[in-house]
Enzyme design. Structure first.
Site, PDB file in Angstrom:
ATOM      1  N   LYS A 141       0.847  -1.194   0.000  1.00 28.50           N
ATOM      2  CA  LYS A 141       0.000   0.000   0.000  1.00 28.50           C
ATOM      3  C   LYS A 141       0.883   1.244   0.000  1.00 28.50           C
ATOM      4  O   LYS A 141       1.879   1.320   0.738  1.00 28.50           O
ATOM      5  CB  LYS A 141      -0.900   0.012   1.230  1.00 28.50           C
ATOM      6  CG  LYS A 141      -1.965  -1.073   1.247  1.00 28.50           C
ATOM      7  CD  LYS A 141      -3.169  -0.664   0.434  1.00 28.50           C
ATOM      8  CE  LYS A 141      -4.326  -1.628   0.653  1.00 28.50           C
ATOM      9  NZ  LYS A 141      -5.537  -1.224  -0.091  1.00 28.50           N
ATOM     10  N   ASP A 169      -0.561  -0.253  -4.574  1.00 24.25           N
ATOM     11  CA  ASP A 169      -1.922   0.289  -4.470  1.00 24.25           C
ATOM     12  C   ASP A 169      -1.866   1.637  -3.774  1.00 24.25           C
ATOM     13  O   ASP A 169      -1.557   1.725  -2.591  1.00 24.25           O
ATOM     14  CB  ASP A 169      -2.813  -0.674  -3.695  1.00 24.25           C
ATOM     15  CG  ASP A 169      -4.266  -0.235  -3.666  1.00 24.25           C
ATOM     16  OD1 ASP A 169      -4.585   0.783  -4.309  1.00 24.25           O
ATOM     17  OD2 ASP A 169      -5.085  -0.913  -3.016  1.00 24.25           O
ATOM     18  N   GLU A 198      -2.275   0.352  -8.627  1.00 28.83           N
ATOM     19  CA  GLU A 198      -3.721   0.588  -8.635  1.00 28.83           C
ATOM     20  C   GLU A 198      -4.032   2.059  -8.384  1.00 28.83           C
ATOM     21  O   GLU A 198      -3.523   2.648  -7.413  1.00 28.83           O
ATOM     22  CB  GLU A 198      -4.408  -0.237  -7.546  1.00 28.83           C
ATOM     23  CG  GLU A 198      -4.313  -1.737  -7.725  1.00 28.83           C
ATOM     24  CD  GLU A 198      -4.978  -2.483  -6.583  1.00 28.83           C
ATOM     25  OE1 GLU A 198      -5.976  -1.963  -6.015  1.00 28.83           O
ATOM     26  OE2 GLU A 198      -4.510  -3.573  -6.238  1.00 28.83           O
ATOM     27  N   ASP A 221      -9.137  -0.165  -9.750  1.00 27.96           N
ATOM     28  CA  ASP A 221      -9.874  -0.728  -8.624  1.00 27.96           C
ATOM     29  C   ASP A 221     -11.014   0.230  -8.289  1.00 27.96           C
ATOM     30  O   ASP A 221     -12.156   0.024  -8.692  1.00 27.96           O
ATOM     31  CB  ASP A 221      -8.954  -0.925  -7.427  1.00 27.96           C
ATOM     32  CG  ASP A 221      -9.670  -1.504  -6.213  1.00 27.96           C
ATOM     33  OD1 ASP A 221     -10.883  -1.759  -6.297  1.00 27.96           O
ATOM     34  OD2 ASP A 221      -9.031  -1.703  -5.160  1.00 27.96           O
ATOM     35  N   LYS A 253     -13.498  -6.830  -7.136  1.00 26.19           N
ATOM     36  CA  LYS A 253     -13.910  -7.062  -5.757  1.00 26.19           C
ATOM     37  C   LYS A 253     -15.404  -7.375  -5.774  1.00 26.19           C
ATOM     38  O   LYS A 253     -16.236  -6.455  -5.748  1.00 26.19           O
ATOM     39  CB  LYS A 253     -13.608  -5.841  -4.886  1.00 26.19           C
ATOM     40  CG  LYS A 253     -12.115  -5.599  -4.699  1.00 26.19           C
ATOM     41  CD  LYS A 253     -11.844  -4.403  -3.798  1.00 26.19           C
ATOM     42  CE  LYS A 253     -10.349  -4.289  -3.517  1.00 26.19           C
ATOM     43  NZ  LYS A 253     -10.030  -3.082  -2.717  1.00 26.19           N
TER      44      LYS A 253
END
Length: 340
Positions: A141, A169, A198, A221, A253
């Site tokens: 992240k 991400d 992402e 995403d 997701k």
């Protein structure tokens, strides 16, 4: 055959450090729909993610109850499943009931690494992170510190682990200028070892510009979630090229996207346009994670899903993730909201 159904409401304690969109999440609340037809059983998890889902848990529960009552009466279970989490959970339960969801799976995931313990300015500190043995692909992240420090950490991590590839991400954290700052401080030799990043920028157009300028592969995403929530969203090629083009990968997701059938359609359209897809978790329980692993193995056998969220829980639900030592709460001990 005689039909019956149950709806269970669960509450699972979370690790104290879990923060979503600036709010601490102390427990995960969701539902398990259980369908029975003769000797067959199908289950599906319905768990809106706070701060990300358009619906809350109570709304999802009410809609799920209505849909289950219709199903027991012989009607289509999906006819009134409007909320994404409800559509996914009920479609998964129906799929499992019909024996269409393969039982086998590879219970593997891309490990999620954390840089929260890295001190700002500590160049090379990321190299001390614990990376699982023989790990060749991990997720990191970004966006919680400065773009420069993020780049230093990524470069240090890749330098320390020469065989490692990373999925990054940024969760739409940066402006275009901040994204460019990240790129300026990233070692050029490491660009090819980033599988994708992402949603680096707050604006999708800036993310596309950033990807073209740097050569970093882009994944959608949040951008994908925003697109599918639009009332005029379709899966025709023109819409796809206008709204979702330019990305290397789509992060699917299901809890935030909708029914299994909708996820399949997205995956097939992505493949048709040369875009990759990966299935990712939305903090589902262990029961939901095991089903996502089966779904990924079935639909995307060559892709490793992003399901490394169980360590954020303090207990599991009904089905244990292979290798996990967390205590398991039986489904029958959860609150049964309705049974017929």
């Amino acid at each position: 055959m005689t039909r019956s159904a149950s709806l269970y409401r669960y509450r699972l304690p979370m690790d104290t450090g879990v923060i979503l969109r600036g709010r601490r999440l102390t427990e995960r609340i969701g539902y398990i729909a259980e369908l029975k037809e003769g000797a067959r059983i199908g289950r599906g998890e319905i768990a809106p993610l706070p701060g990300f889902s358009v619906e809350c848990a109570d709304q999802a529960g009410q809609q799920s109850l209505h849909a289950l009552k219709r199903w027991v009466a012989g009607q289509d279970i999906m006819a009134c499943a409007r909320w994404p989490s409800v559509a996914f959970g009920l479609s998964m339960a129906a799929l499992e009931l019909q024996g269409e969801l393969p039982i086998t799976a590879r219970y593997q995931t891309v490990p999620l690494l954390s840089l929260e313990s890295v001190n700002a300015g500590a160049e090379g500190a990321a190299a001390t992170l614990s990376v699982p043995a023989d790990c060749r692909l991990a997720k990191l992240k970004l966006g919680r510190g400065s773009p420069q420090q993020d780049a230093v950490n990524v470069s240090a991590l890749l330098k320390a682990h020469p065989s490692l590839m990373l999925r990054l991400d940024a969760n739409c954290a940066w402006s275009l200028s901040q994204a460019r700052e990240f790129a300026r401080h990233l070692a050029p030799a490491h660009v090819s070892r980033i599988a994708f990043i992402e949603d680096p920028c707050q604006r999708p157009a800036d993310s596309l510009t950033f990807s073209k300028e740097t050569g970093l592969a882009l994944a959608w995403d949040e951008t994908l979630q925003a697109a599918v929530r639009q009332p005029d969203f379709t899966l025709d090629t023109d819409f796809w090229l206008d709204s979702l083009s330019g990305a290397n990968t789509l992060v699917i997701k299901p809890t935030l996207i909708g029914s299994v059938q909708r996820c399949i359609a997205l995956i097939r359209q992505a493949q048709h346009t040369g875009t990759k897809a990966v299935i990712s978790a939305s903090l589902e329980s262990s029961l939901g994670l095991t089903q996502l692993a089966r779904l990924s193995c079935w639909l995307l056998p060559g892709s490793v899903p992003g399901l490394d969220t169980l360590n954020l829980f303090r207990s599991q639900l009904e089905l244990s993730w292979p290798g996990s030592s967390l205590p398991v709460q039986p489904l029958q001990q959860q609150t049964r909201v309705w049974y017929s």
